[in-house]
Enzyme design. Structure first.
Site, PDB file in Angstrom:
ATOM      1  N   SER A 199      47.947  32.206  35.013  1.00 24.24           N
ATOM      2  CA  SER A 199      48.673  30.900  34.851  1.00 24.24           C
ATOM      3  C   SER A 199      49.682  31.020  33.704  1.00 24.24           C
ATOM      4  CB  SER A 199      47.361  29.856  34.580  1.00 24.24           C
ATOM      5  OG  SER A 199      46.384  29.989  35.494  1.00 24.24           O
ATOM      6  N   ASN A 211      51.664  24.098  35.884  1.00 26.05           N
ATOM      7  CA  ASN A 211      51.013  23.972  34.804  1.00 26.05           C
ATOM      8  C   ASN A 211      51.881  23.461  33.384  1.00 26.05           C
ATOM      9  OD1 ASN A 211      48.024  24.364  35.264  1.00 26.05           O
ATOM     10  ND2 ASN A 211      48.773  26.670  35.593  1.00 26.05           N
ATOM     11  N   GLU A 246      52.721  29.689  43.711  1.00 29.86           N
ATOM     12  CA  GLU A 246      53.998  29.845  43.022  1.00 29.86           C
ATOM     13  C   GLU A 246      54.471  31.290  42.932  1.00 29.86           C
ATOM     14  OE1 GLU A 246      54.183  26.373  39.313  1.00 29.86           O
ATOM     15  OE2 GLU A 246      52.783  27.908  39.370  1.00 29.86           O
ATOM     16  N   HIS A 292      50.626  32.949  42.248  1.00 29.08           N
ATOM     17  CA  HIS A 292      49.861  32.191  41.514  1.00 29.08           C
ATOM     18  C   HIS A 292      49.122  30.849  42.596  1.00 29.08           C
ATOM     19  CE1 HIS A 292      49.145  28.739  38.595  1.00 29.08           C
ATOM     20  NE2 HIS A 292      48.147  29.453  38.405  1.00 29.08           N
TER      21      HIS A 292
HETATM   22  N1  LIG Z   1      40.664  27.916  37.506  1.00 25.81           N
HETATM   23  C1  LIG Z   1      41.553  27.562  37.900  1.00 25.81           C
HETATM   24  O1  LIG Z   1      41.753  26.453  38.450  1.00 25.81           O
HETATM   25  C2  LIG Z   1      42.802  28.470  37.858  1.00 25.81           C
HETATM   26  C3  LIG Z   1      43.892  27.988  39.059  1.00 25.81           C
HETATM   27  C4  LIG Z   1      44.942  28.834  39.136  1.00 25.81           C
HETATM   28  C5  LIG Z   1      44.844  30.338  38.384  1.00 25.81           C
HETATM   29  N2  LIG Z   1      43.659  30.715  37.592  1.00 25.81           N
HETATM   30  C6  LIG Z   1      43.753  31.989  36.948  1.00 25.81           C
HETATM   31  O2  LIG Z   1      42.985  32.868  37.767  1.00 25.81           O
HETATM   32  C7  LIG Z   1      42.539  33.521  36.717  1.00 25.81           C
HETATM   33  C8  LIG Z   1      40.806  33.625  36.952  1.00 25.81           C
HETATM   34  O3  LIG Z   1      40.479  32.240  36.786  1.00 25.81           O
HETATM   35  P1  LIG Z   1      38.900  32.012  37.164  1.00 25.81           P
HETATM   36  O4  LIG Z   1      39.194  30.589  36.871  1.00 25.81           O
HETATM   37  O5  LIG Z   1      38.662  32.483  38.346  1.00 25.81           O
HETATM   38  O6  LIG Z   1      38.065  32.751  35.966  1.00 25.81           O
HETATM   39  P2  LIG Z   1      36.498  33.027  36.140  1.00 25.81           P
HETATM   40  O7  LIG Z   1      36.106  33.226  34.845  1.00 25.81           O
HETATM   41  O8  LIG Z   1      35.727  32.110  37.020  1.00 25.81           O
HETATM   42  O9  LIG Z   1      36.578  34.440  36.909  1.00 25.81           O
HETATM   43  C9  LIG Z   1      36.853  35.674  36.379  1.00 25.81           C
HETATM   44  C10 LIG Z   1      36.203  36.617  36.839  1.00 25.81           C
HETATM   45  O10 LIG Z   1      36.381  38.209  36.581  1.00 25.81           O
HETATM   46  C11 LIG Z   1      35.616  38.775  36.481  1.00 25.81           C
HETATM   47  N3  LIG Z   1      35.825  39.893  35.643  1.00 25.81           N
HETATM   48  C12 LIG Z   1      35.845  40.132  34.182  1.00 25.81           C
HETATM   49  N4  LIG Z   1      36.491  41.114  33.702  1.00 25.81           N
HETATM   50  C13 LIG Z   1      36.490  42.055  34.974  1.00 25.81           C
HETATM   51  C14 LIG Z   1      37.156  43.209  35.193  1.00 25.81           C
HETATM   52  N5  LIG Z   1      37.339  44.043  33.994  1.00 25.81           N
HETATM   53  N6  LIG Z   1      37.226  43.708  36.543  1.00 25.81           N
HETATM   54  C15 LIG Z   1      36.944  42.823  37.402  1.00 25.81           C
HETATM   55  N7  LIG Z   1      36.534  41.805  37.227  1.00 25.81           N
HETATM   56  C16 LIG Z   1      36.318  41.139  35.951  1.00 25.81           C
HETATM   57  C17 LIG Z   1      34.500  38.050  35.830  1.00 25.81           C
HETATM   58  O11 LIG Z   1      33.146  38.569  36.081  1.00 25.81           O
HETATM   59  C18 LIG Z   1      34.692  36.673  36.617  1.00 25.81           C
HETATM   60  O12 LIG Z   1      34.064  36.749  37.804  1.00 25.81           O
HETATM   61  C19 LIG Z   1      42.883  33.493  35.559  1.00 25.81           C
HETATM   62  O13 LIG Z   1      44.163  34.233  35.189  1.00 25.81           O
HETATM   63  C20 LIG Z   1      43.463  31.836  35.430  1.00 25.81           C
HETATM   64  O14 LIG Z   1      44.326  31.588  34.394  1.00 25.81           O
HETATM   65  C21 LIG Z   1      42.881  29.757  37.372  1.00 25.81           C
END
Ligand SMILES: NC(=O)c1ccc[n+]([C@@H]2O[C@H](COP(=O)([O-])OP(=O)(O)OC[C@H]3O[C@@H](n4cnc5c(N)ncnc54)[C@H](O)[C@@H]3O)[C@@H](O)[C@H]2O)c1
Length: 286
Positions: A121, A193, A154, A142
């Site tokens: 993000s 965002n 995006e 994104h």
């Molecule tokens: N939460 C939202 O609403 C949202 C929306 C759009 C984008 N994002 C982006 O998406 C990305 C993930 O966010 P999220 O909310 O899913 O986070 P999250 O914490 O729910 O999930 C992240 C996952 O990555 C795994 N992980 C950690 N290290 C790892 C590695 N080395 N190799 C493989 N997997 C690994 C973790 O175990 C976890 O399951 C971030 O960059 C966030 O900014 C989030």
């Protein structure tokens, strides 16, 4: 469709699980990589729950659910990404972790034309691109939460992204997944965002300065502005750790005080009150 349907998803949390689910529901061959076997099991559970919910919502037939399930493989070893033509990284919003993840993805993906994408993000795409030996193949794709419901993606090229990679990523988002595509420059927060985070942070500051309760702040925007949910409920849905991390990156980039995470948000993160995913944030989720 430009892509051979071989997609890799790295990180199977809130977003990765839904990205994998949506790709598999469209019939793509999907592999998912998680950090360790415990997280992998949790991620697999999230993918299955998301598929089951799509069936309940009438978005997916039971046959399609079965073939989507069969179309996803799970692993903890990144080697499984070797034959992928598109990889979407969705590990936590921590720049150093993402840089390291891109280094590993670059080392295993064999097709020199593969597209290496991040769901970040706010981490600059160029920093991820520079961690690879093929910066022209790296781009931001994104997605929005919940991925099966929200129709937006995006597309974020860096200064180094090749035009054909922008086209391929745009085709994947719009033609393969049927999403609406908007394009943003590689600036922390991108379009949505960039507008949303300062709004969410303002709601947290309003709560922090005791102007109103969390329920009343949310009810104000739901009933007064016809938003589907209030800002504090939305922050809980996104995950307060993710909101704080995005705010930090945006503040780091622009030094705009409105982007600085307020102390209450930092304290909630330190307390582990991360929102809906743990059952408690600004609201409770039994
Ligand atoms: N939460 C939202 O609403 C949202 C929306 C759009 C984008 N994002 C982006 O998406 C990305 C993930 O966010 P999220 O909310 O899913 O986070 P999250 O914490 O729910 O999930 C992240 C996952 O990555 C795994 N992980 C950690 N290290 C790892 C590695 N080395 N190799 C493989 N997997 C690994 C973790 O175990 C976890 O399951 C971030 O960059 C966030 O900014 C989030």
């Amino acid at each position: 469709v430009t892509f051979e349907p071989k997609v890799g998803v790295v990180g199977c949390g809130l977003m990765g699980s839904e990205i994998a689910q949506v790709c598999a529901a469209w019939g793509l061959d999907v592999v998912v990589v998680e950090a360790d076997s415990e997280s992998l099991k949790a991620g697999q559970g999230r993918v299955e729950a998301s598929l089951a919910q799509a069936v309940r919502r009438g978005k997916l037939s039971e046959e399609a659910e079965a073939s989507a399930r069969a179309g996803i493989r799970f692993a903890t070893d990144a080697e499984i990404l070797a034959d992928r033509v598109l990889v979407v990284e969705a590990v936590p919003e921590i720049a150093a972790l993402k840089v390291d993840t891109f280094r590993r993805i670059d080392a295993v993906v064999q097709d020199a034309d593969a597209v290496l994408a991040s769901n970040t993000s706010s981490v600059p795409i160029i920093e991820l691109a520079r961690a690879t030996g093929r910066p022209d193949r790296v781009i931001g794709i994104h997605f929005f939460n919940p991925v099966p419901v929200l129709p937006l993606i995006e597309i974020v090229p860096s200064l180094m992204t090749a035009p054909e990679v922008v086209d391929a990523a745009t085709d994947f988002a719009s033609k393969t997944l049927g999403k609406n595509v908007i394009r943003s420059a590689d600036r922390a927060g991108f379009i949505v965002n960039g507008l949303l985070i300062p709004y969410l942070l303002s709601a947290i500051r309003m709560l922090e300065s005791a102007v109103a309760t969390a329920d009343d702040i949310d009810a104000g925007m739901v009933h007064g502005c016809a938003h589907p949910m209030g800002p504090l409920a939305l922050a809980d849905l996104i995950g307060l750790d993710t909101v704080a991390a995005i705010a930090e990156s945006m503040y780091e980039e622009f030094k705009e005080p409105l982007y600085a995470p307020p102390p209450l948000l930092r304290r909630m993160v330190s307390a582990g009150l991360l929102g809906r995913k743990v059952g408690r944030g600004f609201h409770q989720y039994p």
